[in-house]
Structure formats: C-alpha cells, structure tokens
Design a protein around this motif. Structure first.
Motif, mmCIF file in Angstrom:
data_model
loop_
_atom_site.group_PDB
_atom_site.id
_atom_site.type_symbol
_atom_site.label_atom_id
_atom_site.label_comp_id
_atom_site.label_asym_id
_atom_site.label_seq_id
_atom_site.Cartn_x
_atom_site.Cartn_y
_atom_site.Cartn_z
ATOM 1 N N LEU A 1 -10.106 -2.747 16.884
ATOM 2 C CA LEU A 1 -9.042 -3.745 16.726
ATOM 3 C C LEU A 1 -7.759 -3.130 16.161
ATOM 4 O O LEU A 1 -6.656 -3.598 16.450
ATOM 5 N N LEU A 2 -7.901 -2.097 15.357
ATOM 6 C CA LEU A 2 -6.761 -1.560 14.609
ATOM 7 C C LEU A 2 -5.607 -1.047 15.478
ATOM 8 O O LEU A 2 -4.439 -1.282 15.139
ATOM 9 N N PRO A 3 -5.849 -0.345 16.584
ATOM 10 C CA PRO A 3 -4.700 0.141 17.353
ATOM 11 C C PRO A 3 -3.770 -0.971 17.819
ATOM 12 O O PRO A 3 -2.538 -0.844 17.725
ATOM 13 N N ALA A 4 -4.331 -2.075 18.302
ATOM 14 C CA ALA A 4 -3.492 -3.190 18.744
ATOM 15 C C ALA A 4 -2.756 -3.824 17.567
ATOM 16 O O ALA A 4 -1.594 -4.231 17.691
ATOM 17 N N ILE A 5 -3.424 -3.907 16.435
ATOM 18 C CA ILE A 5 -2.796 -4.496 15.250
ATOM 19 C C ILE A 5 -1.660 -3.615 14.753
ATOM 20 O O ILE A 5 -0.561 -4.094 14.436
ATOM 21 N N MET A 6 -1.902 -2.319 14.685
ATOM 22 C CA MET A 6 -0.853 -1.398 14.239
ATOM 23 C C MET A 6 0.348 -1.443 15.183
ATOM 24 O O MET A 6 1.507 -1.423 14.750
ATOM 25 N N SER A 7 0.078 -1.526 16.478
ATOM 26 C CA SER A 7 1.161 -1.613 17.449
ATOM 27 C C SER A 7 1.974 -2.886 17.264
ATOM 28 O O SER A 7 3.205 -2.884 17.396
ATOM 29 N N ALA A 8 1.292 -3.979 16.914
ATOM 30 C CA ALA A 8 1.968 -5.265 16.741
ATOM 31 C C ALA A 8 2.892 -5.274 15.537
ATOM 32 O O ALA A 8 3.766 -6.144 15.437
ATOM 33 N N LEU A 9 2.741 -4.338 14.625
ATOM 34 C CA LEU A 9 3.678 -4.233 13.509
ATOM 35 C C LEU A 9 5.094 -3.914 13.983
ATOM 36 O O LEU A 9 6.062 -4.124 13.247
ATOM 37 N N SER A 10 5.197 -3.410 15.208
ATOM 38 C CA SER A 10 6.514 -3.097 15.784
ATOM 39 C C SER A 10 6.921 -4.112 16.853
ATOM 40 O O SER A 10 7.861 -3.861 17.619
ATOM 41 N N ASP A 11 6.245 -5.219 16.917
ATOM 42 C CA ASP A 11 6.563 -6.253 17.905
ATOM 43 C C ASP A 11 7.999 -6.748 17.702
ATOM 44 O O ASP A 11 8.495 -6.800 16.562
ATOM 45 N N PRO A 12 8.698 -7.124 18.765
ATOM 46 C CA PRO A 12 10.077 -7.599 18.591
ATOM 47 C C PRO A 12 10.203 -8.949 17.896
ATOM 48 O O PRO A 12 11.299 -9.302 17.448
ATOM 49 N N GLU A 13 9.099 -9.689 17.782
ATOM 50 C CA GLU A 13 9.157 -11.032 17.197
ATOM 51 C C GLU A 13 8.620 -11.032 15.769
ATOM 52 O O GLU A 13 7.533 -10.511 15.489
ATOM 53 N N THR A 14 9.398 -11.651 14.868
ATOM 54 C CA THR A 14 9.034 -11.681 13.441
ATOM 55 C C THR A 14 7.671 -12.304 13.175
ATOM 56 O O THR A 14 6.871 -11.735 12.415
ATOM 57 N N PRO A 15 7.317 -13.484 13.730
ATOM 58 C CA PRO A 15 6.001 -14.062 13.436
ATOM 59 C C PRO A 15 4.845 -13.160 13.849
ATOM 60 O O PRO A 15 3.797 -13.166 13.205
ATOM 61 N N VAL A 16 5.044 -12.397 14.912
ATOM 62 C CA VAL A 16 3.989 -11.496 15.367
ATOM 63 C C VAL A 16 3.810 -10.355 14.369
ATOM 64 O O VAL A 16 2.683 -9.981 14.018
ATOM 65 N N ARG A 17 4.922 -9.810 13.906
ATOM 66 C CA ARG A 17 4.825 -8.719 12.920
ATOM 67 C C ARG A 17 4.169 -9.206 11.629
ATOM 68 O O ARG A 17 3.354 -8.495 11.021
ATOM 69 N N ALA A 18 4.514 -10.419 11.202
ATOM 70 C CA ALA A 18 3.901 -10.970 9.989
ATOM 71 C C ALA A 18 2.405 -11.168 10.187
ATOM 72 O O ALA A 18 1.601 -10.862 9.296
ATOM 73 N N ALA A 19 2.017 -11.680 11.362
ATOM 74 C CA ALA A 19 0.595 -11.868 11.644
ATOM 75 C C ALA A 19 -0.127 -10.533 11.706
ATOM 76 O O ALA A 19 -1.293 -10.415 11.293
ATOM 77 N N ALA A 20 0.546 -9.508 12.207
ATOM 78 C CA ALA A 20 -0.062 -8.179 12.257
ATOM 79 C C ALA A 20 -0.303 -7.628 10.859
ATOM 80 O O ALA A 20 -1.329 -6.983 10.601
ATOM 81 N N ALA A 21 0.634 -7.877 9.950
ATOM 82 C CA ALA A 21 0.442 -7.419 8.564
ATOM 83 C C ALA A 21 -0.791 -8.064 7.950
ATOM 84 O O ALA A 21 -1.583 -7.407 7.256
ATOM 85 N N HIS A 22 -0.946 -9.363 8.204
ATOM 86 C CA HIS A 22 -2.130 -10.072 7.699
ATOM 87 C C HIS A 22 -3.405 -9.486 8.294
ATOM 88 O O HIS A 22 -4.391 -9.236 7.585
ATOM 89 N N ALA A 23 -3.411 -9.250 9.609
ATOM 90 C CA ALA A 23 -4.601 -8.709 10.262
ATOM 91 C C ALA A 23 -4.904 -7.299 9.766
ATOM 92 O O ALA A 23 -6.071 -6.920 9.598
ATOM 93 N N LEU A 24 -3.861 -6.513 9.539
ATOM 94 C CA LEU A 24 -4.052 -5.159 9.037
ATOM 95 C C LEU A 24 -4.764 -5.173 7.689
ATOM 96 O O LEU A 24 -5.694 -4.395 7.449
ATOM 97 N N ALA A 25 -4.325 -6.069 6.811
ATOM 98 C CA ALA A 25 -4.976 -6.164 5.505
ATOM 99 C C ALA A 25 -6.420 -6.629 5.648
ATOM 100 O O ALA A 25 -7.309 -6.153 4.936
ATOM 101 N N ALA A 26 -6.667 -7.569 6.562
ATOM 102 C CA ALA A 26 -8.036 -8.051 6.765
ATOM 103 C C ALA A 26 -8.948 -6.932 7.235
ATOM 104 O O ALA A 26 -10.149 -6.937 6.949
ATOM 105 N N CYS A 27 -8.376 -5.955 7.940
ATOM 106 C CA CYS A 27 -9.165 -4.811 8.406
ATOM 107 C C CYS A 27 -9.403 -3.769 7.325
ATOM 108 O O CYS A 27 -10.037 -2.743 7.583
#
Length: 377
Positions: free
Chosen positions: A153-179
């Motif tokens: 799961l981590l590669p997709a989550i790490m990639s989403a930290l650079s997503d162009p949309e703010t809500p996606v990046r915030a959700a990625a930060a949450h998922a990263l911590a959950a991992c």
C-alpha cells in the motif's frame, strides 16, 4: 491501464456479509464511468470489506487492488482518491487492532485451511463463526493479512503526498501514519516537514497530526500562526508531557465553539468535532481539575445531550472521579453549576446522560443537583 482483479481469489474469501464474490465488480467500478456504480463501490468497501473497522479475509487483497488503482491514472476524481486513501488508512489500522496474533492462531494439530474450505463448500458461512477456534483463526488471518499488505500500500500512499489536490494530500498523510511508515523509513519526518512548509493550514494540520501519530514530536508547530495547527501539534503523544502543548490544548478549549471554524476541511484524522479529541487529551494529561475548570465550564455552556459521550460527560466523570457523596468540593460545584445552567443537558429519558451522572455518583435531576449545591454552600 487496467488493474488485474483475480475474481476467483475473492470467491474463496469473506467480507462482512459472506463470500466476497461481489467485491471484484465493485473494485472494477471504481475506475469506471458510472458515478452511481462508484458510489455503490465505495459503500461496499466501507460496509462490507472493512465493516466498522473490522477486517475480513477479503480486506487485504481488496486494499492491494485499491492501491494499484490509486497508483495509476484511472481515478480522475479527487474526492474519490481521498476516500480511497481513507479506506487504505482504515485497512492499515486494522492490521493492529489485535497486537498478538499468536493468541488467535488455531492449535498446531488443527487443519484450518481444510476446515475453512469445507465450510465454504457447504455454503453455510455462518457456521464458521459458531466455532471459537475457526472464528479466532479467521480474524487472525484477516488482521495479519492487513498488516502484511502495508508494504504493497505504501508506494501509492507516498505518491499521493504529491497529488495536485489538497484533500488527497491530507488523506495520504493520514494513511501514511496509519501504515506506521516511520518504522520503515527514517526520512518520513523530513518529508512531512517539507510538505508542511508549503501547505495551507488545513493540509498542514493533517501533516502535523500524522507526525504525532508516527511518534514524532512536532514541537516547532506549537508556534504556528494558525490555532488549529498549534492544537494538532499539541495532540502529539510525544508531547503529552510538554507544558506548552498542554497549555495550547487548554487555550483552545476555553473557546470551544471557535474550534468548529478552524478549518475549511477538517483533517481526516479528526472525523468528529475537534473539541472531542482535545477534551480527551486534556483529561488524559491533566490531573488537577482546578486547571481544567475554565475550559470545562466553557464546554458545558455549548454542549448538547448528543455530545454527552464526547465532551461534557467525560469531563463530569473526571471531576467527580473521587466523589463519594455529600457536598461537592468547590471545583466540583463549579463544573456542576455550569451543567445546571445549560437547559439542553437535562432530559430524564436520555439513558446515556443518566449513566454518566450515575457513574459520577450524582442524581440525574437538575433540581436535585441544584439543591445539592445549595446545601454545600
């Protein structure tokens, strides 16, 4: 790009409502053009694949497919990407809902796979949960599968930290911590710091919360110009003994209504009203109820019956933890009087409110509590 979904695999797995034979079609619909099908797919993930935080044997492979979709170009809707990252966060968290998986393992002489296959062939999945050994083993496999899926799961989550949309990046930060990513990558904290330096307040708060969840100490953000970011930094478990952090939590709770307007979009880690999380942290960190009293009185003034389990109820238990009857102390009286002043907190038909008062050793009756205070005076 297409994502390969092994439908046969899901036919031998379970979700909350039985065999997960319907899961592949829902996963495929996530990348489809039908918005109704996408909504149904999301509902399926949240209600069947991870039901109220409980994982099933279908949960890990479904999460891997979702991660593959997130890593590709098919999901063009930002809200969908953010929702799916929230799903991955829930899956990663489910991998730790039971720490010691050995306690769930079947006896060495028990052929779990054969018993599972026989039960599935019989078409009666319910019998799986009537046997304690089978039920525990199934749960252990689901939890262990979620834990084992995290590297996928981590590669997709790490990639989403650079997503162009703010809500996606915030959700990625949450998922990263959950991992629990800091356990595998020592540079995670630096990456989150770099992102926070150029983020707006909504996203910065989510990043700071992720730092705290990963065991980091985001003390520098206690000086942030935004009160919500400061409070999110103060919530970090690593700052539980930090006096500046504790003072920040109390300062926020002295104007609890203002916390509802801190963010345009709340950080995904704070799904309910922000003050609920702040109240829990304050109770956990502060033993001196006199210090809690100003914030507690402010909360009592705006609370409602439906928030009893999250703000004024836990505070009542904290203030009256050592109460054995008779006249309340001045501090206890100060908080009880604030509750009496709010007519919205009194309804004899409300069972949860009555339970909180019972736990505090008090009658759930406004006039009786008022008389109790007068008697003490």
């Amino acid at each position: 790009m297409t994502v390969d979904i092994d439908a046969a695999q899901f036919g031998n797995l379970l979700h909350a409502y039985g065999r997960s034979t319907d899961t592949p079609a829902h996963l495929a619909a996530l990348a489809g053009a039908d918005p109704d099908a996408r909504r149904a797919a999301l509902e399926h993930l949240w209600s069947a694949v991870i039901h109220q935080g409980t994982p099933w044997t279908a949960t890990p492979p479904a999460a891997v497919v979702v991660a593959e979709l997130l890593a590709g170009p098919l999901l063009t809707d930002a809200e969908l990407r953010a929702d799916l990252l929230g799903f991955l966060a829930a899956v990663a968290e489910a991998g730790w809902v039971y720490e010691d998986l050995d306690e769930l393992a079947p006896p060495a002489d028990f052929d779990f796979d054969s018993a599972l296959a026989a039960a599935l062939d019989s078409g009666d999945e319910e019998e799986l949960y009537g046997d304690e050994i089978m039920a525990n083993a199934l749960y252990g496999r689901a939890v262990g599968g979620c834990r084992a899926a995290v590297p996928a799961l981590l590669p997709a989550i790490m990639s989403a930290l650079s997503d162009p949309e703010t809500p996606v990046r915030a959700a990625a930060a949450h998922a990263l911590a959950a991992c629990r990513a800091s356990l595998t990558d020592p540079d995670t904290g630096d990456r989150l710091d770099e992102l926070a330096a150029r983020a707006g307040s909504d996203e910065r708060a989510a990043l700071v919360l992720a730092m705290g969840e990963l065991g980091l100490k985001p003390r520098a953000y206690l000086d942030d110009p935004h009160p919500g970011v400061r409070a999110c930094a103060a919530l970090a478990p690593g700052l539980a003994g930090d006096e500046v952090a504790t003072a920040e939590i109390l300062a926020a709770l002295r104007d609890p209504a203002a916390t509802d307007d801190w963010f345009t979009r709340r950080p995904p880690q704070l799904g309910r009203r922000i003050r609920f999380t702040l109240v829990a942290a304050a109770i956990d960190r502060i033993e001196d109820t006199a210090r809690l009293l100003p914030a507690a009185r402010a909360i009592a003034a705006i609370a409602h019956l439906h928030t009893v389990d999250h703000d004024w109820g836990p505070l009542l238990r904290a203030f009256f933890a050592d109460y054995t009857g008779g006249s309340p102390t001045d501090i206890q009286t100060g908080y009880l009087a604030a509750l009496i002043d709010n007519p919205d907190l009194w309804d004899p038909r409300h069972g949860n409110a009555g339970l909180v008062f019972r736990d505090a050793g008090l009658p759930y009756d406004r006039d009786t509590c008022r008389a109790l205070i007068r008697a003490g005076e």
